[in-house]
Design an enzyme around this catalytic site. Structure first.
Site, PDB file in Angstrom:
ATOM      1  N   ASN A 157      -3.173  12.241   0.534  1.00 33.97           N
ATOM      2  CA  ASN A 157      -2.625  12.173   1.896  1.00 33.97           C
ATOM      3  C   ASN A 157      -3.196  13.221   2.839  1.00 33.97           C
ATOM      4  O   ASN A 157      -2.464  13.835   3.622  1.00 33.97           O
ATOM      5  CB  ASN A 157      -1.097  12.258   1.847  1.00 33.97           C
ATOM      6  CG  ASN A 157      -0.451  10.893   2.069  1.00 33.97           C
ATOM      7  OD1 ASN A 157      -0.907  10.114   2.916  1.00 33.97           O
ATOM      8  ND2 ASN A 157       0.584  10.591   1.298  1.00 33.97           N
ATOM      9  N   ASP A 178      -7.971   9.236  -0.728  1.00 29.69           N
ATOM     10  CA  ASP A 178      -7.883   9.134  -2.186  1.00 29.69           C
ATOM     11  C   ASP A 178      -9.075   9.867  -2.816  1.00 29.69           C
ATOM     12  O   ASP A 178     -10.220   9.677  -2.393  1.00 29.69           O
ATOM     13  CB  ASP A 178      -7.868   7.665  -2.600  1.00 29.69           C
ATOM     14  CG  ASP A 178      -6.720   6.913  -1.943  1.00 29.69           C
ATOM     15  OD1 ASP A 178      -5.662   6.770  -2.582  1.00 29.69           O
ATOM     16  OD2 ASP A 178      -6.884   6.470  -0.778  1.00 29.69           O
ATOM     17  N   ASP A 218      -3.269  -1.529   1.331  1.00 28.96           N
ATOM     18  CA  ASP A 218      -3.894  -0.888   2.494  1.00 28.96           C
ATOM     19  C   ASP A 218      -4.826   0.250   2.065  1.00 28.96           C
ATOM     20  O   ASP A 218      -5.509   0.850   2.906  1.00 28.96           O
ATOM     21  CB  ASP A 218      -2.846  -0.401   3.497  1.00 28.96           C
ATOM     22  CG  ASP A 218      -1.772   0.471   2.875  1.00 28.96           C
ATOM     23  OD1 ASP A 218      -1.825   0.725   1.651  1.00 28.96           O
ATOM     24  OD2 ASP A 218      -0.857   0.897   3.607  1.00 28.96           O
ATOM     25  N   HIS A 219      -4.857   0.553   0.773  1.00 30.43           N
ATOM     26  CA  HIS A 219      -5.842   1.452   0.178  1.00 30.43           C
ATOM     27  C   HIS A 219      -6.779   0.623  -0.690  1.00 30.43           C
ATOM     28  O   HIS A 219      -6.421  -0.467  -1.142  1.00 30.43           O
ATOM     29  CB  HIS A 219      -5.176   2.496  -0.721  1.00 30.43           C
ATOM     30  CG  HIS A 219      -4.364   3.521   0.011  1.00 30.43           C
ATOM     31  ND1 HIS A 219      -4.726   4.849   0.095  1.00 30.43           N
ATOM     32  CD2 HIS A 219      -3.187   3.419   0.671  1.00 30.43           C
ATOM     33  CE1 HIS A 219      -3.806   5.520   0.766  1.00 30.43           C
ATOM     34  NE2 HIS A 219      -2.863   4.669   1.134  1.00 30.43           N
ATOM     35  N   TYR A 268       0.802  11.297  -6.115  1.00 33.78           N
ATOM     36  CA  TYR A 268       1.017  10.724  -4.789  1.00 33.78           C
ATOM     37  C   TYR A 268       1.624  11.830  -3.941  1.00 33.78           C
ATOM     38  O   TYR A 268       2.822  12.085  -3.973  1.00 33.78           O
ATOM     39  CB  TYR A 268       1.941   9.505  -4.874  1.00 33.78           C
ATOM     40  CG  TYR A 268       2.289   8.902  -3.535  1.00 33.78           C
ATOM     41  CD1 TYR A 268       1.316   8.701  -2.570  1.00 33.78           C
ATOM     42  CD2 TYR A 268       3.595   8.533  -3.240  1.00 33.78           C
ATOM     43  CE1 TYR A 268       1.632   8.150  -1.337  1.00 33.78           C
ATOM     44  CE2 TYR A 268       3.922   7.967  -2.020  1.00 33.78           C
ATOM     45  CZ  TYR A 268       2.938   7.786  -1.070  1.00 33.78           C
ATOM     46  OH  TYR A 268       3.257   7.235   0.153  1.00 33.78           O
ATOM     47  N   GLU A 296       2.207   5.056  -5.286  1.00 33.39           N
ATOM     48  CA  GLU A 296       3.098   4.338  -4.375  1.00 33.39           C
ATOM     49  C   GLU A 296       3.485   2.983  -4.971  1.00 33.39           C
ATOM     50  O   GLU A 296       3.378   1.942  -4.340  1.00 33.39           O
ATOM     51  CB  GLU A 296       2.462   4.176  -2.989  1.00 33.39           C
ATOM     52  CG  GLU A 296       3.513   4.012  -1.909  1.00 33.39           C
ATOM     53  CD  GLU A 296       2.957   4.042  -0.493  1.00 33.39           C
ATOM     54  OE1 GLU A 296       3.768   3.896   0.447  1.00 33.39           O
ATOM     55  OE2 GLU A 296       1.743   4.218  -0.306  1.00 33.39           O
ATOM     56  N   ASP A 306       0.534   0.451  -2.782  1.00 35.74           N
ATOM     57  CA  ASP A 306       1.452   0.158  -1.679  1.00 35.74           C
ATOM     58  C   ASP A 306       2.465  -0.921  -2.068  1.00 35.74           C
ATOM     59  O   ASP A 306       2.653  -1.901  -1.365  1.00 35.74           O
ATOM     60  CB  ASP A 306       0.662  -0.267  -0.434  1.00 35.74           C
ATOM     61  CG  ASP A 306       1.551  -0.393   0.797  1.00 35.74           C
ATOM     62  OD1 ASP A 306       2.536   0.366   0.901  1.00 35.74           O
ATOM     63  OD2 ASP A 306       1.270  -1.264   1.656  1.00 35.74           O
ATOM     64  N   ASP A 342      -3.682   9.549  -4.299  1.00 31.68           N
ATOM     65  CA  ASP A 342      -3.578   9.593  -2.843  1.00 31.68           C
ATOM     66  C   ASP A 342      -3.087  10.987  -2.473  1.00 31.68           C
ATOM     67  O   ASP A 342      -1.904  11.293  -2.613  1.00 31.68           O
ATOM     68  CB  ASP A 342      -2.603   8.511  -2.370  1.00 31.68           C
ATOM     69  CG  ASP A 342      -2.403   8.517  -0.859  1.00 31.68           C
ATOM     70  OD1 ASP A 342      -3.004   9.370  -0.179  1.00 31.68           O
ATOM     71  OD2 ASP A 342      -1.623   7.679  -0.368  1.00 31.68           O
TER      72      ASP A 342
END
Length: 341
Positions: A236, A306, A331-332, A195, A120, A94, A234
């Site tokens: 998503n 993830d 935040d991950h 990603y 990211e 992030d 990630d």
């Protein structure tokens, strides 16, 4: 009045009958119907934390403690008895520069993976911090960023051993311009870090995401025909209800729509296995992403976004798939794969 008289007669008959039976030496038990308790509460099995039914809290009572996930000790041997000899870590940071300032690299040095994959990064190659570009532990470093938007998307791969070959993207310009995929070829497998695009607020990119899922699956299947692969990153999407805290409230939100979940299902059907669910099929509360809002991480209100996916040919060498949920800086949280290859 009639009801009362009728009830008295019925009771009299019952008592007389019991008396007669007792005289005859027959054991008897008189059972009267129990009255239902007033205000009896129904339990529907669906509560906020998925555990005990919700109870009415007294004023000033402390809220129930969140149910946390504890990463168990690492398993270093595969089902076929081989020792793990490949360690891969994946982390959506992030924002690479902010993550470096938050001491993310200190954690990486302790974890000490053979390959580190980042998503990211939000950082053009010219703006990469020297703390990471100069890491001697990883002499082979590869970066991909967005061509159109600086500070958007981006992935990286840092390797201790030089890959045989490295490529960027999946061969389609509409996807590759966003800098979302790096593929490294090693002697016995491909490693792909990705990603995957978010469907975004209001699902404005859901149609694009559906196109991505089809094209990305075709790309991975093509690689798999040449050599087995590991996909990490990630992705998503929370695949099943067990993969997020509040499935009912998120069915129409990005990351848990039927379309995104179906895309993931088709990826598994194409011959790839979710390594964490392979080893821990019933493990709940194991998340890798928490929004910064509402103290979501402290309450463990999260999503598992993830993954490490493996080709079927690599499954016999799977040792462990870890969720390092105590590692901070994004935040991950990072995830780590132990593999015997």
């Amino acid at each position: 009045m009639r009801f009362g008289l009728c009830s008295s007669r019925i009771l009299c008959v019952r008592v007389c009958a019991v008396s007669f039976l007792r005289v005859c030496g027959v054991k008897t038990t008189v059972s009267m119907p129990k009255r239902a308790k007033k205000n009896e509460e129904a339990v529907d099995g669906e509560t906020g934390n998925g555990a005990e039914p919700a109870k009415k809290e007294k004023k000033g009572k402390e809220p129930e403690a969140p149910i946390l996930y504890e990463d168990p000790p690492d398993k270093m041997t595969s089902k076929d008895g081989r020792a793990a000899n490949m360690k891969i870590t994946s982390w959506n940071v992030d924002g690479l520069r902010a993550w470096v300032k938050k001491k993310g690299l200190d954690w990486v040095r302790k974890e000490d993976p053979d390959v580190l994959c980042l998503q990211e990064t939000k950082c053009a190659e010219k703006a990469l911090p020297s703390e990471i570009t100069g890491m001697p532990e990883y002499p082979h470093k590869y970066w991909a960023g967005s061509e159109d938007k600086e500070g958007y998307s981006g992935v990286a791969m840092l390797c201790k051993t030089e890959p045989l070959n490295v490529t960027y993207g999946i061969g389609k310009e509409e996807h590759d311009k966003e800098g979302r995929v790096i593929t490294a070829e090693f002697p016995s497998f491909f490693l792909v870090t990705a990603y995957v695009p978010n469907a975004s607020r209001g699902l404005v990119r859901l149609d694009y995401r559906k196109t991505w899922d089809v094209d990305f699956r075709a790309y991975l299947s093509g690689l798999d025909q040449r050599k087995p692969l590991v996909l990490c990153g990630d992705l998503n999407v929370a695949h099943q209800e067990i993969d997020l805290k509040n499935p009912k409230g998120n069915r129409k939100n990005a990351g848990f729509t039927p379309e995104e979940r179906e895309g993931f299902t088709k990826l598994l059907e194409a011959g790839f296995t979710d390594s964490f669910r392979e080893l821990y099929p019933e493990q709940a509360y194991a998340y890798t992403f928490w929004t910064y809002m509402m103290n979501a991480r402290g309450k463990n209100v999260g999503w598992r976004l993830d993954y490490f996916l493996l080709s079927s040919a690599l499954l016999p060498g799977l040792c462990d798939s870890k969720i390092r949920n105590t590692a901070m800086g994004s935040d991950h949280c990072p995830i780590t794969l132990h593999l015997a290859v």
